[in-house]
Structure formats: structure tokens, C-alpha cells
Design a protein around this motif. Structure first.
Motif, PDB file in Angstrom:
ATOM      1  N   SER A 119       0.820  -1.211   0.000  1.00  0.00           N
ATOM      2  CA  SER A 119       0.000   0.000   0.000  1.00  0.00           C
ATOM      3  C   SER A 119       0.854   1.260   0.000  1.00  0.00           C
ATOM      4  O   SER A 119       1.835   1.362   0.734  1.00  0.00           O
ATOM      5  CB  SER A 119      -0.916   0.033   1.223  1.00  0.00           C
ATOM      6  N   ASN A 120       0.474   2.195  -0.836  1.00  0.00           N
ATOM      7  CA  ASN A 120       1.041   3.541  -0.825  1.00  0.00           C
ATOM      8  C   ASN A 120       0.142   4.415   0.036  1.00  0.00           C
ATOM      9  O   ASN A 120      -1.064   4.507  -0.207  1.00  0.00           O
ATOM     10  CB  ASN A 120       1.089   4.110  -2.242  1.00  0.00           C
ATOM     11  N   ALA A 121       0.713   5.051   1.045  1.00  0.00           N
ATOM     12  CA  ALA A 121      -0.071   5.871   1.964  1.00  0.00           C
ATOM     13  C   ALA A 121       0.038   7.349   1.586  1.00  0.00           C
ATOM     14  O   ALA A 121       1.123   7.852   1.298  1.00  0.00           O
ATOM     15  CB  ALA A 121       0.394   5.668   3.399  1.00  0.00           C
ATOM     16  N   HIS A 122      -1.100   8.025   1.595  1.00  0.00           N
ATOM     17  CA  HIS A 122      -1.184   9.449   1.284  1.00  0.00           C
ATOM     18  C   HIS A 122      -1.868  10.161   2.443  1.00  0.00           C
ATOM     19  O   HIS A 122      -2.597   9.549   3.231  1.00  0.00           O
ATOM     20  CB  HIS A 122      -1.991   9.668  -0.005  1.00  0.00           C
ATOM     21  N   TYR A 123      -1.657  11.468   2.537  1.00  0.00           N
ATOM     22  CA  TYR A 123      -2.286  12.221   3.621  1.00  0.00           C
ATOM     23  C   TYR A 123      -2.691  13.603   3.124  1.00  0.00           C
ATOM     24  O   TYR A 123      -2.222  14.090   2.085  1.00  0.00           O
ATOM     25  CB  TYR A 123      -1.349  12.360   4.817  1.00  0.00           C
ATOM     26  N   ALA A 124      -3.571  14.223   3.881  1.00  0.00           N
ATOM     27  CA  ALA A 124      -3.977  15.609   3.636  1.00  0.00           C
ATOM     28  C   ALA A 124      -4.437  16.192   4.951  1.00  0.00           C
ATOM     29  O   ALA A 124      -4.937  15.478   5.825  1.00  0.00           O
ATOM     30  CB  ALA A 124      -5.106  15.681   2.607  1.00  0.00           C
ATOM     31  N   ILE A 125      -4.240  17.489   5.123  1.00  0.00           N
ATOM     32  CA  ILE A 125      -4.841  18.200   6.256  1.00  0.00           C
ATOM     33  C   ILE A 125      -5.581  19.388   5.673  1.00  0.00           C
ATOM     34  O   ILE A 125      -4.992  20.228   4.988  1.00  0.00           O
ATOM     35  CB  ILE A 125      -3.803  18.615   7.321  1.00  0.00           C
ATOM     36  N   VAL A 126      -6.893  19.420   5.904  1.00  0.00           N
ATOM     37  CA  VAL A 126      -7.756  20.384   5.222  1.00  0.00           C
ATOM     38  C   VAL A 126      -8.731  21.010   6.211  1.00  0.00           C
ATOM     39  O   VAL A 126      -9.052  20.416   7.249  1.00  0.00           O
ATOM     40  CB  VAL A 126      -8.551  19.701   4.087  1.00  0.00           C
ATOM     41  N   PRO A 127      -9.231  22.213   5.912  1.00  0.00           N
ATOM     42  CA  PRO A 127     -10.281  22.800   6.752  1.00  0.00           C
ATOM     43  C   PRO A 127     -11.539  21.940   6.726  1.00  0.00           C
ATOM     44  O   PRO A 127     -11.775  21.196   5.760  1.00  0.00           O
ATOM     45  CB  PRO A 127     -10.526  24.166   6.091  1.00  0.00           C
ATOM     46  N   GLU A 128     -12.332  22.048   7.773  1.00  0.00           N
ATOM     47  CA  GLU A 128     -13.515  21.192   7.892  1.00  0.00           C
ATOM     48  C   GLU A 128     -14.457  21.335   6.702  1.00  0.00           C
ATOM     49  O   GLU A 128     -15.099  20.359   6.278  1.00  0.00           O
ATOM     50  CB  GLU A 128     -14.262  21.496   9.190  1.00  0.00           C
ATOM     51  N   HIS A 129     -14.570  22.553   6.136  1.00  0.00           N
ATOM     52  CA  HIS A 129     -15.535  22.756   5.049  1.00  0.00           C
ATOM     53  C   HIS A 129     -15.215  21.883   3.832  1.00  0.00           C
ATOM     54  O   HIS A 129     -16.097  21.579   3.020  1.00  0.00           O
ATOM     55  CB  HIS A 129     -15.616  24.231   4.647  1.00  0.00           C
ATOM     56  N   ALA A 130     -13.949  21.453   3.694  1.00  0.00           N
ATOM     57  CA  ALA A 130     -13.574  20.583   2.579  1.00  0.00           C
ATOM     58  C   ALA A 130     -14.166  19.182   2.731  1.00  0.00           C
ATOM     59  O   ALA A 130     -14.204  18.416   1.764  1.00  0.00           O
ATOM     60  CB  ALA A 130     -12.061  20.498   2.462  1.00  0.00           C
ATOM     61  N   LEU A 131     -14.633  18.867   3.946  1.00  0.00           N
ATOM     62  CA  LEU A 131     -15.191  17.539   4.217  1.00  0.00           C
ATOM     63  C   LEU A 131     -16.690  17.590   4.498  1.00  0.00           C
ATOM     64  O   LEU A 131     -17.283  16.574   4.880  1.00  0.00           O
ATOM     65  CB  LEU A 131     -14.471  16.908   5.416  1.00  0.00           C
ATOM     66  N   GLU A 132     -17.309  18.741   4.305  1.00  0.00           N
ATOM     67  CA  GLU A 132     -18.723  18.914   4.659  1.00  0.00           C
ATOM     68  C   GLU A 132     -19.641  17.966   3.899  1.00  0.00           C
ATOM     69  O   GLU A 132     -20.668  17.528   4.420  1.00  0.00           O
ATOM     70  CB  GLU A 132     -19.154  20.358   4.393  1.00  0.00           C
ATOM     71  N   LYS A 133     -19.301  17.640   2.659  1.00  0.00           N
ATOM     72  CA  LYS A 133     -20.173  16.804   1.822  1.00  0.00           C
ATOM     73  C   LYS A 133     -19.790  15.323   1.905  1.00  0.00           C
ATOM     74  O   LYS A 133     -20.202  14.531   1.058  1.00  0.00           O
ATOM     75  CB  LYS A 133     -20.130  17.292   0.382  1.00  0.00           C
ATOM     76  N   ARG A 134     -19.017  14.958   2.912  1.00  0.00           N
ATOM     77  CA  ARG A 134     -18.624  13.553   3.020  1.00  0.00           C
ATOM     78  C   ARG A 134     -19.847  12.659   3.191  1.00  0.00           C
ATOM     79  O   ARG A 134     -20.789  12.977   3.904  1.00  0.00           O
ATOM     80  CB  ARG A 134     -17.652  13.360   4.189  1.00  0.00           C
ATOM     81  N   LYS A 135     -19.822  11.540   2.499  1.00  0.00           N
ATOM     82  CA  LYS A 135     -20.925  10.588   2.530  1.00  0.00           C
ATOM     83  C   LYS A 135     -20.401   9.220   2.132  1.00  0.00           C
ATOM     84  O   LYS A 135     -19.678   9.094   1.144  1.00  0.00           O
ATOM     85  CB  LYS A 135     -22.046  11.026   1.584  1.00  0.00           C
ATOM     86  N   ALA A 136     -20.759   8.203   2.887  1.00  0.00           N
ATOM     87  CA  ALA A 136     -20.276   6.856   2.608  1.00  0.00           C
ATOM     88  C   ALA A 136     -20.830   6.347   1.292  1.00  0.00           C
ATOM     89  O   ALA A 136     -22.038   6.435   1.022  1.00  0.00           O
ATOM     90  CB  ALA A 136     -20.658   5.914   3.742  1.00  0.00           C
ATOM     91  N   ASN A 137     -19.951   5.831   0.445  1.00  0.00           N
ATOM     92  CA  ASN A 137     -20.342   5.279  -0.846  1.00  0.00           C
ATOM     93  C   ASN A 137     -19.553   4.007  -1.114  1.00  0.00           C
ATOM     94  O   ASN A 137     -18.729   3.588  -0.306  1.00  0.00           O
ATOM     95  CB  ASN A 137     -20.060   6.291  -1.971  1.00  0.00           C
ATOM     96  N   ASP A 138     -19.808   3.401  -2.273  1.00  0.00           N
ATOM     97  CA  ASP A 138     -19.055   2.244  -2.743  1.00  0.00           C
ATOM     98  C   ASP A 138     -19.128   1.127  -1.692  1.00  0.00           C
ATOM     99  O   ASP A 138     -20.221   0.724  -1.312  1.00  0.00           O
ATOM    100  CB  ASP A 138     -17.616   2.663  -3.056  1.00  0.00           C
ATOM    101  N   ASP A 139     -17.973   0.619  -1.198  1.00  0.00           N
ATOM    102  CA  ASP A 139     -18.017  -0.465  -0.217  1.00  0.00           C
ATOM    103  C   ASP A 139     -17.787   0.043   1.205  1.00  0.00           C
ATOM    104  O   ASP A 139     -17.288  -0.676   2.071  1.00  0.00           O
ATOM    105  CB  ASP A 139     -17.013  -1.565  -0.561  1.00  0.00           C
TER     106      ASP A 139
END
Length: 259
Positions: A119-139
Motif C-alpha cells: 500500500s502507498n499511503a497518502h495524507y492531507a490536512i484540510v479545513p472542515e468545510h472541505a469535508l462537509e459533503k462527506r458521505k459513505a459510498n461504494d463499499d
């Protein structure tokens, strides 16, 4: 000898090849909680996880089903690991258009019960508004933000605890060695608001001590006072407002260093 000749005698069966190639993505944000009038906010470092569904995309029993895990999945033959990270993040959480970085590779045999999965691991640190539309999809059955204290108590899938612990070290470096903290602050901020962001990743006394940090902020070369501007939002006594200087050439903006 040409490549053509060399390939004729190359025998791939002599070498062990991985059973799969994946990308995982650790996405962090900092949440702010108001503690009351005239008080600085409480800032908490959070990481986004998905709950692995019982069935995979093909309708078959999913490996590590029901466990919390980092978003991620297998790299397709026509894409890079970085491209797969962005695709899997959007497919499983609905989050897109954020800046991610690669930080490590996990290839220890036994890390995945399906076989030797790299596995290649990636990261990000973002303001909360960038994650406001998060919703579980796929598996993914669910997607949720966890505090760092809470996430490390969970029974996580695969070796994701190690991946997250390593990512926290990278996030700590970013917050203490760059000006990324400004992403979690208003344009004009008090010393205690900046202090609250930095305290999410360090207990260094030069930062956690109110008096020490109030003195330190005045000497940081990438921060300046806003002339004539004070506020009472973090103290009953009017407190000086500061802002980052965008056009300063910063080599090592280390908050814990002495200037």
C-alpha cells in the motif's frame, strides 16, 4: 546486449510478485469548539475513517468487514497509486479536490490477510468545510471523523493504526514547520487562537505556556501585528490581532525554535 535480448532470458517466475497494490488516504482536519465568552477555542485534530461494509462491490463477503479503516483500495492497471488515492477517496467518501501527498509505503508480509498487499499511503490536512459533503459510498457503510485520542483505541482494519500513527508525525511536522496553521484561523487572529491550533500536535512548553507563546508570536518572522486592531473574543482584556505575512521567504518557520 539489447533490451530485446535481455527480455528473452528474463524469467519473472523467479521473483515473488505482490498479490495486490493499493492506496490508502489519511485525511485530517481540525475542529474548533467554543468554550465560552472571552475564551480561546478548543481545537481538536481529527481523522476521517470509513466503516468497511459487510459485502464488497461484487456482493461478496468483504475482508475486515465492519471495522473502521482509512479510505482506500486497489490501484487499477491504467492509473498510478496517486491517481488511485484520489479516485478511491471520492468513491468511498464523496470527498474530492483536496491536496493530498504521498508519505510512505507499507509492504510488510502479513499486513493483509489476503496476501502480500503493498500500500502507498497518502495524507492531507484540510479545513472542515472541505469535508462537509462527506458521505459513505461504494463499499463503505459509514464515514466519520474521529479525534486522534479516540481513533487509536479502535480495532482498526489491517495495519491502519500504524499508517495513522505515521501520518500524525507528518501532520505534526507540517503544523510546526510550515504556515499551514493559517488554514484553520481567521485572517486576523489572536496569539491564543494560533496557540490552540498548534496544541493539537504538541505539548512543547514554549507553545503551551500562555506567557511564553504571547512573547514568541511577536518574534516570529512570518507573522505581524495588525496595527490598531484588538479583540475581546478570546479574553476580557482587548488582545492584539495578528496575521500571516504571505510574501516572506520562510526557510524553517519552526514555532518551537528561538529567534
Amino acid at each position: 546486449m539489447s533490451n530485446h535480448d535481455a527480455l528473452k532470458q528474463y524469467d519473472s517466475s523467479l521473483f515473488r510478485t505482490p498479490d495486490g497494490y493499493t492506496s490508502d488516504i489519511a485525511v485530517f482536519t481540525i475542529l474548533s469548539s467554543k468554550l465560552g465568552d472571552f475564551k480561546p477555542p478548543l481545537m481538536t485534530l481529527m481523522v476521517m475513517l470509513i466503516k468497511r461494509s459487510k459485502l464488497n462491490a461484487e456482493g461478496l463477503p468483504n475482508i475486515e468487514a465492519g471495522k473502521w479503516a482509512l479510505p482506500g483500495g486497489f490501484v487499477q492497471p491504467d492509473e498510478s497509486a496517486f491517481e488511485a488515492a484520489k479516485r478511491e477517496l471520492e468513491e468511498e467518501t464523496g470527498v474530492s479536490s483536496i491536496h493530498i501527498k504521498h508519505y510512505n509505503v507499507y509492504d510488510k508480509p502479513g499486513r493483509d490477510p489476503r496476501g502480500w498487499i503493498i500500500s502507498n499511503a497518502h495524507y492531507a490536512i484540510v479545513p472542515e468545510h472541505a469535508l462537509e459533503k462527506r458521505k459513505a459510498n461504494d463499499d463503505a457503510d459509514d464515514v466519520k471523523l474521529f479525534s486522534i485520542d479516540d481513533v487509536l483505541t479502535l480495532d482498526l482494519a489491517f495495519d491502519h493504526r500504524q499508517i495513522i500513527e505515521d501520518a500524525i508525525k507528518v501532520i505534526k511536522h507540517d503544523l510546526l514547520h510550515t504556515t499551514i496553521a493559517k488554514s484553520f484561523l481567521p485572517d486576523q487572529f489572536t496569539y491564543s487562537e494560533l496557540q490552540a491550533v498548534l496544541k493539537t500536535v504538541t505539548n512543547d512548553s514554549g507553545i503551551t505556556s500562555d506567557q511564553a507563546f504571547a512573547r514568541k508570536i511577536k518574534s516570529l518572522p512570518f507573522i505581524k501585528e495588525v496595527p490598531g486592531q484588538k479583540t475581546q473574543r478570546t479574553s476580557k482584556t482587548p488582545t492584539q490581532l495578528y496575521q500571516f505575512i504571505d510574501d516572506v521567504n520562510i526557510v524553517k518557520p519552526i514555532y518551537t525554535a528561538r529567534y
